[in-house]
Design an enzyme around this catalytic site. Structure first.
Site, PDB file in Angstrom:
ATOM      1  N   HIS C  57       0.830  -1.214   0.000  1.00  0.00           N
ATOM      2  CA  HIS C  57       0.000   0.000   0.000  1.00  0.00           C
ATOM      3  C   HIS C  57       0.859   1.257   0.000  1.00  0.00           C
ATOM      4  O   HIS C  57       0.376   2.338   0.330  1.00  0.00           O
ATOM      5  CB  HIS C  57      -0.902   0.029   1.230  1.00  0.00           C
ATOM      6  CG  HIS C  57      -1.653  -1.220   1.450  1.00  0.00           C
ATOM      7  ND1 HIS C  57      -2.498  -1.731   0.496  1.00  0.00           N
ATOM      8  CD2 HIS C  57      -1.684  -2.093   2.497  1.00  0.00           C
ATOM      9  CE1 HIS C  57      -3.024  -2.868   0.956  1.00  0.00           C
ATOM     10  NE2 HIS C  57      -2.538  -3.112   2.162  1.00  0.00           N
ATOM     11  N   HIS C 219      -6.685  -4.534  -0.783  1.00  0.00           N
ATOM     12  CA  HIS C 219      -5.914  -5.768  -0.731  1.00  0.00           C
ATOM     13  C   HIS C 219      -6.244  -6.657  -1.908  1.00  0.00           C
ATOM     14  O   HIS C 219      -6.040  -7.866  -1.861  1.00  0.00           O
ATOM     15  CB  HIS C 219      -6.221  -6.552   0.549  1.00  0.00           C
ATOM     16  CG  HIS C 219      -5.852  -5.833   1.783  1.00  0.00           C
ATOM     17  ND1 HIS C 219      -6.680  -4.926   2.375  1.00  0.00           N
ATOM     18  CD2 HIS C 219      -4.721  -5.852   2.524  1.00  0.00           C
ATOM     19  CE1 HIS C 219      -6.082  -4.435   3.450  1.00  0.00           C
ATOM     20  NE2 HIS C 219      -4.899  -4.968   3.556  1.00  0.00           N
TER      21      HIS C 219
END
Ligand SMILES: Nc1ncnc2c1ncn2[C@@H]1O[C@H](COP(=O)(O)OP(=O)(O)O)[C@@H](O)[C@H]1O
Ligand SMILES: Nc1ncnc2c1ncn2[C@@H]1O[C@H](COP(=O)(O)OP(=O)(O)O)[C@@H](O)[C@H]1O
Ligand SMILES: [Mg+2]
Ligand SMILES: [Mg+2]
Ligand SMILES: [Mg+2]
Ligand SMILES: [Mg+2]
Lengths: 199, 333, 333, 199
Positions: C57, C219
């Site tokens: 991320h 995700h």
């Protein structure tokens, strides 16, 4: 057939049509050995001209096209085609009608302009490889139609022949040997434009 | 082709609207012709450093407009050089009388259009100097090509010269500094995938699952060579070796290392590459004293990276470290 | 799968090496257990704001370690929550005695691992408060799910609370400020393509050429709904409408608008989306007083965007505007 | 068959093998309704244990496995499996050998630990849907082998049955109705682990 400002405008409208029709083809040619914008660049420029053409004499019509192309096309093709039409405009001075000699003079001036700006030589795989033979072929013509017909035929052959060349100018030159085997988009568009000038 | 966009023909205009909304205090965006200006107008006595080029390389150039960097940027259509009317509008709006330095990446279209603009502006009484940057070592034989391309070095050039201008360096001084940087900066890139241009609608080239495009340009032009896919260490070597050999960079030198994402490269991969490049430079006893890592000169959604190495000296380091406040580069204020 | 990486198992470690090389003056990176610390050690009297989560991320969270933001970050494997030993190491290294605020994104794994770490750290005598952020409005029915996910709001939370801590706010004050932000920030994302996780080697989901994944997580979890592809205006509406309806945000309010790239989205598209969001908010008489645009919480090479809207007040605005110096967010110094 | 610390370690080595063999399958199950890391998470954790197992008694072996899983697995599975093995370790106290009753007590303690941490109920489509029926099935067994055999069979059935469930816990819950039709990766790994405990 002599060729008035009205005739020049009509011929350029045919060019606009041709450019629209062949936009995707030119994009595809440029995608393969360049950056894929040539067809879109020309479409944007010629469409902009078609939206508001002005001028009476052949020179005026050509000059306004030239400035529109210079300010709307961008890329390499904008200045090169812009300069070609600007020089062509200057070459036909204040003639109200163009005869074959004037057409040849305009074509030659256009070629000289492209070479002056882009410094390409024949064989470098650029629009010069379509435009140079076109000028030579037009020189012996007696009528405007003959001149344009000869120019268009020679340009088409010249464009086709760029397929075997290795590019030495423009974006395709970055590819080196890998540029061989593909037609140069600018040479192809030059051939298309010259063909469309004929009614 | 899926993109967050409206009419593909309006993609640049729509993005400029968004930029001006995002940075109201920093930028003034004009349309028709499109120019992005530093808010607040020309600054007395300050050379206006102006650049421009095709869009699709964001944040280059509009993202570098602001204090300590560019006075204005001219965004062309995607991957297409802007036109002279944009450039003259930018010059007109930015020249305080101290003159204008045009930073031009070496592509036929950019060079020709900026050339025309410079002539027109000079005819209107502006003092204009042009520096053409051609730092891409992937284009080897420059007598048989359009010459080396301008790539990553452009970002460093715009920062250092932009800051010099902001600190009052005159036009000749800015031009000399710029020429010196062009002479001592080298870059090279590699693509893992091709970008998709909005008005084309399909990828600019096709790479197999096990291929890399080495020496790729930032316009989706295919690169110098298609090579088999290798791991990060070999990718970085294949960029760094030609860069270092070209100038050449010598042991003991001090450099700025710029690890750039060409657009869609995850930061994990970018930092991996940066770490390897630092290690390889240390192994050759080349000292990295400044670094920049991120997506600063991109090619839409292309996956890949480029490396740029710039020789440093005290003057360059000072201008590099000095404050900058632009959408994409900011420090010190 | 083509990635600029070496051994897929080492991808996070290799990237951390690169980060520490890129920001030597800012970060201290420790391995085994992996933690990224603000250089210079704990600061007397300053609450340590610590976060962490799966990698992939970036720049979240390690890219936000530095002055005015995080004291430490714990990077897990790609898309996998870190483990308690990383968290206790971060706490151990960062707690000046003023206590520790843990910022945890609401995912089962993150919550469970941070819970364990907090217990262990408290047993060692640290004062620990935990704030769980769950700003993703895509997850609607929270009694039948693991609850809303923590997404874009995390970035804003880390900046504002990190700055409050740097300015001397005590642990209770930081926790209260954080809880207030969690209560008044909302986000939603959309994917145009799926990310490819290194250890999986193929995209996390498959989208057809004419499909969007609406309400996607960070995700590579598929989203709430698969919808037909639409233009930018409709994409932005489909994110903004549920966000505004949820809190709800009312006309006359002042907000921070955060337009985030989920990784591989070209900036042209991101700015297009930002411009549309600003216009839609203006139409509803919601005043955007602060904005952030860029790739700040990503999902590897996923194409897509997310929008986050945070209610603003004077205190939040002041902490937002105050200087920050981290790899990914920097201003004022 | 009674079960010494040595036997427990041998059983766990079989689990390590199974996890390695089924890593890709578990990744794939998790990719579809989660984030694609479950197989890799467990592989990382069990491989870390296998690299340096310590402890003599069953409780010691289980406890060291638990702490390794907690510090190496991450995600949801790390704390959940870690807690399960930790509680199992506590449940068998200082027994040098486990009989059927001790095995059942260990399984039940593990289940209670998972539920305490994760708050999942049967039917939420989690590892609880494999572990809970396993505990019940093992309860009536007389020998360790019978207990493990019954547990493994019930867990396999329970895991299979998660296919029809809509997830209400963990990452798969974000999918809502779309989570139905796929086996839960954690339930599957629980079934695999229980099966591998048997020689
Ligand atoms: N130096 C040059 N001289 C003549 N023609 C050139 C030169 N460079 C490029 N061209 C022509 O321009 C064409 C490409 O135009 P276009 O794609 O519109 O611009 P760009 O290359 O900037 O994207 C080439 O196919 C070639 O025919
Ligand atoms: N609250 C919970 N209670 C019990 N088991 C859970 C819970 N949440 C998730 N799980 C189990 O964890 C598994 C996912 O583990 P893993 O993929 O390793 O972690 P993550 O979801 O963090 O990526 C799910 O398949 C499910 O069986
Ligand atoms: Mg082109
Ligand atoms: Mg172009
Ligand atoms: Mg995970
Ligand atoms: Mg998972």
């Amino acid at each position: 057939m002599a060729c008035t400002g009205e005739d020049v405008r009509a011929a350029l409208y045919r060019v606009v049509e041709t450019v629209r029709e062949h936009r995707d083809e030119l994009v595809e040619l440029d995608r393969v050995i360049g950056d894929g914008d040539h067809g879109e660049n020309l479409r944007r420029g010629f469409d902009a001209w078609a939206a508001a053409p002005t001028g009476e004499s052949p020179a005026e019509v050509l000059k306004q096209l030239a400035t529109t192309l210079i300010s709307k096309v961008g890329g390499a093709a904008g200045p090169l085609y812009g300069t070609a039409f600007l020089r062509a405009s200057t070459a036909v001075r204040d003639l109200a009608e163009l005869d074959a000699a004037a057409v040849v003079a305009a074509l030659r001036a256009g070629l000289d302009g492209v070479v002056a700006r882009g410094k390409a030589e024949p064989g470098d795989k650029t629009m010069v490889d379509a435009l140079a033979p076109a000028v030579t072929a037009a020189e012996s013509a007696v009528t405007v139609s003959e001149a344009l017909e000869a120019a268009a035929r020679a340009a088409a052959e010249g464009a086709e022949a760029t397929r075997d060349l290795v590019a030495r100018k423009g974006r395709a030159s970055y590819l080196g040997e890998r540029s061989a085997g593909h037609i140069d988009p600018g040479a192809r568009s030059t051939a298309l434009i010259l063909r469309a000038l004929l009614p | 082709m899926k993109k967050v966009m409206g009419d593909p023909e309006q993609v640049v205009g729509d993005a400029l609207l968004g930029m001006s909304a995002a940075y109201p205090e920093l930028l003034t965006v004009r349309r028709d012709p499109a120019v992005v200006l530093r808010a607040g107008g020309p600054r007395l006595g300050e050379v206006a450093v102006i650049s421009g080029g095709g869009s699709g390389h964001e944040p280059l150039h509009a993202g570098f407009v602001g204090d300590g960097m560019l006075a204005a940027a001219c965004p062309g259509p995607v991957f297409t050089s802007p036109t002279p009317d944009q450039m003259t509008a930018a010059i007109e709006a930015s020249d305080s009388g101290a003159g204008v330095l045009l930073i031009v990446k070496n592509y036929t279209g950019d060079v020709l259009n900026f050339e025309t603009a410079a002539e027109l502006a000079e005819a209107e009484g502006h003092r204009v100097r042009t520096v053409v940057i051609d730092d891409d070592v992937a284009v080897t034989d420059s007598t048989h090509t359009a010459g080396r391309r301008g790539v990553g070095g452009t970002v460093l050039l715009e920062k250092i010269v932009g800051t010099a201008a902001a600190e009052g360096t005159d036009l000749d001084g800015c031009a000399a500094l710029a020429e010196g940087i062009v002479a001592t900066v080298r870059s090279m890139g590699v693509a893992l995938s091709a970008p998709t241009v909005p008005h084309v609608g399909q990828p600019s080239f096709t790479l197999a699952e096990d291929e890399l495009e080495l020496g790729v340009g930032i316009h989706g032009e295919p690169g110098r060579e298609r090579v088999p896919f290798v791991d990060a260490e070999h990718i970085v070597r294949s960029l760094l070796d030609p860069i270092l050999a070209d100038l050449p960079f010598a042991p003991g030198e001090e450099v700025l290392l710029f690890t750039n994402s060409l657009g869609a490269t995850p930061q994990l991969e970018l930092y991996t590459a940066h770490g390897i490049a630092e290690r390889l430079l240390a192994e050759r006893d080349i000292r990295v004293s400044r670094r920049l890592t991120g997506p600063y000169i991109t090619s839409l959604d292309m996956q890949g990276i480029s490396l740029t190495v710039l020789r440093m000296d005290g003057e360059r380091a000072r201008y590099w470290d000095a404050p900058v406040h632009t959408p994409a580069l900011r420090w010190g204020r």
